[in-house]
Design a protein around this motif. Structure first.
Motif, PDB file in Angstrom:
ATOM      1  N   GLY A 224       0.845  -1.186   0.027  1.00 17.83           N
ATOM      2  CA  GLY A 224      -0.060  -0.104   0.024  1.00 17.83           C
ATOM      3  C   GLY A 224       0.993   1.289  -0.185  1.00 17.83           C
ATOM      4  N   PRO A 225       0.184   2.349   0.148  1.00 14.20           N
ATOM      5  CA  PRO A 225       1.048   3.947   0.210  1.00 14.20           C
ATOM      6  C   PRO A 225       2.020   3.478   1.483  1.00 14.20           C
ATOM      7  CG  PRO A 225      -1.489   3.963   0.428  1.00 14.20           C
ATOM      8  CD  PRO A 225      -1.166   2.574   0.385  1.00 14.20           C
ATOM      9  N   GLN A 226       3.241   4.197   1.120  1.00 16.87           N
ATOM     10  CA  GLN A 226       4.237   3.989   1.975  1.00 16.87           C
ATOM     11  C   GLN A 226       4.357   5.435   2.761  1.00 16.87           C
ATOM     12  OE1 GLN A 226       6.229   1.472   2.411  1.00 16.87           O
ATOM     13  NE2 GLN A 226       4.641   0.600   0.748  1.00 16.87           N
ATOM     14  N   LEU A 227       3.117   6.107   2.737  1.00 18.49           N
ATOM     15  CA  LEU A 227       2.914   7.301   3.465  1.00 18.49           C
ATOM     16  C   LEU A 227       1.900   7.393   4.466  1.00 18.49           C
ATOM     17  CD1 LEU A 227       2.255   9.870   0.431  1.00 18.49           C
ATOM     18  CD2 LEU A 227       4.478   9.564   1.449  1.00 18.49           C
ATOM     19  N   ALA A 228       1.901   8.074   5.564  1.00 19.62           N
ATOM     20  CA  ALA A 228       0.783   8.195   6.713  1.00 19.62           C
ATOM     21  C   ALA A 228      -0.413   8.816   5.899  1.00 19.62           C
ATOM     22  CB  ALA A 228       1.511   8.734   7.990  1.00 19.62           C
ATOM     23  N   LEU A 229      -1.500   8.245   5.948  1.00 20.28           N
ATOM     24  CA  LEU A 229      -2.595   8.948   5.071  1.00 20.28           C
ATOM     25  C   LEU A 229      -3.523   9.330   6.232  1.00 20.28           C
ATOM     26  CD1 LEU A 229      -3.229   6.491   2.293  1.00 20.28           C
ATOM     27  CD2 LEU A 229      -2.103   8.745   2.204  1.00 20.28           C
TER      28      LEU A 229
ATOM     29  N   GLY B  89      -7.070   9.596   8.121  1.00 20.55           N
ATOM     30  CA  GLY B  89      -7.985   8.582   8.322  1.00 20.55           C
ATOM     31  C   GLY B  89      -9.097   8.787   7.062  1.00 20.55           C
ATOM     32  N   TRP B  90      -9.745   9.863   6.559  1.00 20.99           N
ATOM     33  CA  TRP B  90     -10.406   9.937   5.534  1.00 20.99           C
ATOM     34  C   TRP B  90      -9.976   9.539   4.266  1.00 20.99           C
ATOM     35  CZ3 TRP B  90      -9.577  12.945   1.248  1.00 20.99           C
ATOM     36  CH2 TRP B  90      -8.394  13.643   1.429  1.00 20.99           C
ATOM     37  N   LEU B  91      -8.706   9.672   4.005  1.00 16.69           N
ATOM     38  CA  LEU B  91      -8.117   9.301   2.849  1.00 16.69           C
ATOM     39  C   LEU B  91      -7.967   7.681   2.783  1.00 16.69           C
ATOM     40  CD1 LEU B  91      -6.986  10.181  -0.038  1.00 16.69           C
ATOM     41  CD2 LEU B  91      -4.725  10.619   0.998  1.00 16.69           C
ATOM     42  N   THR B  92      -7.693   7.182   4.056  1.00 18.38           N
ATOM     43  CA  THR B  92      -7.345   5.804   4.283  1.00 18.38           C
ATOM     44  C   THR B  92      -8.984   5.237   3.898  1.00 18.38           C
ATOM     45  OG1 THR B  92      -5.714   5.983   5.559  1.00 18.38           O
ATOM     46  CG2 THR B  92      -7.064   3.713   5.812  1.00 18.38           C
ATOM     47  N   PHE B  93      -9.984   5.720   4.420  1.00 14.02           N
ATOM     48  CA  PHE B  93     -11.167   5.223   4.301  1.00 14.02           C
ATOM     49  C   PHE B  93     -11.549   5.158   2.913  1.00 14.02           C
ATOM     50  CE2 PHE B  93     -15.720   6.017   3.750  1.00 14.02           C
ATOM     51  CZ  PHE B  93     -16.567   4.751   4.404  1.00 14.02           C
ATOM     52  N   TYR B  94     -11.386   6.388   2.197  1.00 15.30           N
ATOM     53  CA  TYR B  94     -11.733   6.461   0.932  1.00 15.30           C
ATOM     54  C   TYR B  94     -11.096   5.466  -0.106  1.00 15.30           C
ATOM     55  CZ  TYR B  94     -12.038   7.677  -4.243  1.00 15.30           C
ATOM     56  OH  TYR B  94     -12.014   7.602  -5.369  1.00 15.30           O
ATOM     57  N   PHE B  95      -9.668   5.108   0.059  1.00 11.12           N
ATOM     58  CA  PHE B  95      -9.086   4.120  -0.733  1.00 11.12           C
ATOM     59  C   PHE B  95      -9.605   2.795  -0.364  1.00 11.12           C
ATOM     60  CE2 PHE B  95      -5.404   7.119  -1.180  1.00 11.12           C
ATOM     61  CZ  PHE B  95      -5.860   7.506  -2.468  1.00 11.12           C
ATOM     62  N   THR B  96     -10.071   2.349   0.966  1.00 13.76           N
ATOM     63  CA  THR B  96     -10.520   1.257   1.204  1.00 13.76           C
ATOM     64  C   THR B  96     -11.975   1.106   0.609  1.00 13.76           C
ATOM     65  OG1 THR B  96      -9.139   1.161   3.411  1.00 13.76           O
ATOM     66  CG2 THR B  96     -11.264  -0.174   3.273  1.00 13.76           C
ATOM     67  N   SER B  97     -12.687   2.074   0.702  1.00 15.81           N
ATOM     68  CA  SER B  97     -13.903   2.062  -0.117  1.00 15.81           C
ATOM     69  C   SER B  97     -13.960   1.570  -1.524  1.00 15.81           C
ATOM     70  CB  SER B  97     -14.702   3.143   0.277  1.00 15.81           C
ATOM     71  OG  SER B  97     -14.325   4.328  -0.744  1.00 15.81           O
TER      72      SER B  97
ATOM     73  N   TYR C 241       1.042  14.642  -4.358  1.00 13.57           N
ATOM     74  CA  TYR C 241       1.637  16.284  -4.410  1.00 13.57           C
ATOM     75  C   TYR C 241       1.459  16.867  -2.975  1.00 13.57           C
ATOM     76  CZ  TYR C 241       1.795  15.212  -9.475  1.00 13.57           C
ATOM     77  OH  TYR C 241       2.224  14.551 -10.791  1.00 13.57           O
ATOM     78  N   VAL C 242       0.562  16.524  -2.408  1.00  9.65           N
ATOM     79  CA  VAL C 242       0.569  17.511  -1.067  1.00  9.65           C
ATOM     80  C   VAL C 242       1.183  16.704   0.161  1.00  9.65           C
ATOM     81  CG1 VAL C 242      -0.947  18.303   0.732  1.00  9.65           C
ATOM     82  CG2 VAL C 242      -1.660  18.482  -1.649  1.00  9.65           C
ATOM     83  N   LEU C 243       0.810  15.345   0.376  1.00 11.34           N
ATOM     84  CA  LEU C 243       1.358  14.491   1.228  1.00 11.34           C
ATOM     85  C   LEU C 243       2.749  13.861   1.036  1.00 11.34           C
ATOM     86  CD1 LEU C 243      -1.908  12.571   2.372  1.00 11.34           C
ATOM     87  CD2 LEU C 243      -1.018  14.652   3.457  1.00 11.34           C
ATOM     88  N   ASP C 244       3.191  13.781  -0.145  1.00 13.59           N
ATOM     89  CA  ASP C 244       4.363  12.889  -0.443  1.00 13.59           C
ATOM     90  C   ASP C 244       5.219  13.909  -0.633  1.00 13.59           C
ATOM     91  OD1 ASP C 244       6.644  11.808  -1.183  1.00 13.59           O
ATOM     92  OD2 ASP C 244       5.568  10.600  -2.807  1.00 13.59           O
ATOM     93  N   PRO C 245       6.657  14.278   0.218  1.00 15.63           N
ATOM     94  CA  PRO C 245       7.545  14.955   0.352  1.00 15.63           C
ATOM     95  C   PRO C 245       8.697  15.035  -0.704  1.00 15.63           C
ATOM     96  CG  PRO C 245       7.871  13.424   1.940  1.00 15.63           C
ATOM     97  CD  PRO C 245       6.610  13.215   1.396  1.00 15.63           C
ATOM     98  N   ALA C 246       8.478  13.783  -1.503  1.00 14.04           N
ATOM     99  CA  ALA C 246       9.582  13.391  -2.462  1.00 14.04           C
ATOM    100  C   ALA C 246       9.357  14.492  -3.710  1.00 14.04           C
ATOM    101  CB  ALA C 246       9.423  12.076  -3.041  1.00 14.04           C
ATOM    102  N   ALA C 247      10.582  14.770  -4.405  1.00 10.17           N
ATOM    103  CA  ALA C 247      10.513  15.698  -5.538  1.00 10.17           C
ATOM    104  C   ALA C 247      10.657  14.882  -6.797  1.00 10.17           C
ATOM    105  CB  ALA C 247      11.810  16.431  -5.135  1.00 10.17           C
TER     106      ALA C 247
END
Length: 148
Positions: free
Chosen positions: A41-46, A48-56, A95-101
């Motif tokens: 899964g995503p290697q970022l800390a998401l 809760g609402w975003l985790t719920f969305y991806f789970t849905s 683009y918002v949560l991932d600090p990678a360039a």
């Protein structure tokens, strides 16, 4: 997609719907794997609402696939909504949560999902007349109702 339900539908429409069904089946598999095997899964800390969305999406992706395969316009509407919101959610995560360039696999995936969303939304006016509306008489398409 059974031949009887799709009889009289142009081959191009059948192909587009088949590709959309495969996209949603693939999305289902990806989200189920990410749910059952968190290391994929995503290697970022998401949030809760975003985790719920991806789970849905483990519900919405297969539902869109089944409804489209059954030639229901609701599948097209749901499919457009799923792809558009999935593109937005992945955009936020990448683009918002991932600090990678720069370019990352997640950003490439987000671009693909965005392209699929734009494509399905753009093709919807062409596809919709060939799909069955469940709100009307059983077995009638929007195109047949327009002719009467």
């Amino acid at each position: 997609m059974s031949a009887g339900r799709w009889r009289g539908v142009p081959l191009a429409v059948r192909w587009v719907v088949a590709v959309a069904v495969l996209v949603f089946a693939y999305g289902t598999a990806v989200h189920v794997v990410q749910l059952l095997l968190p290391q994929f899964g995503p290697q970022l800390a998401l949030p809760g609402w975003l985790t719920f969305y991806f789970t849905s999406l483990t519900v919405w992706d297969p539902l869109a696939a089944v409804l489209l395969a059954a030639r229901r316009v609701q599948g097209l509407v749901l499919g457009c909504a799923v792809l558009a919101t999935d593109a937005a959610a992945n955009g936020y995560a990448n683009y918002v949560l991932d600090p990678a360039a720069g370019v990352t696999p997640g950003r490439i995936g987000q671009a693909v999902i965005t392209g699929l969303a734009v494509g399905l939304v753009a093709l919807s006016p062409w596809l919709a007349p060939w799909l069955i509306c469940s709100g009307g008489r059983s077995g009638t398409t929007a195109q047949a109702r327009r002719r009467s």
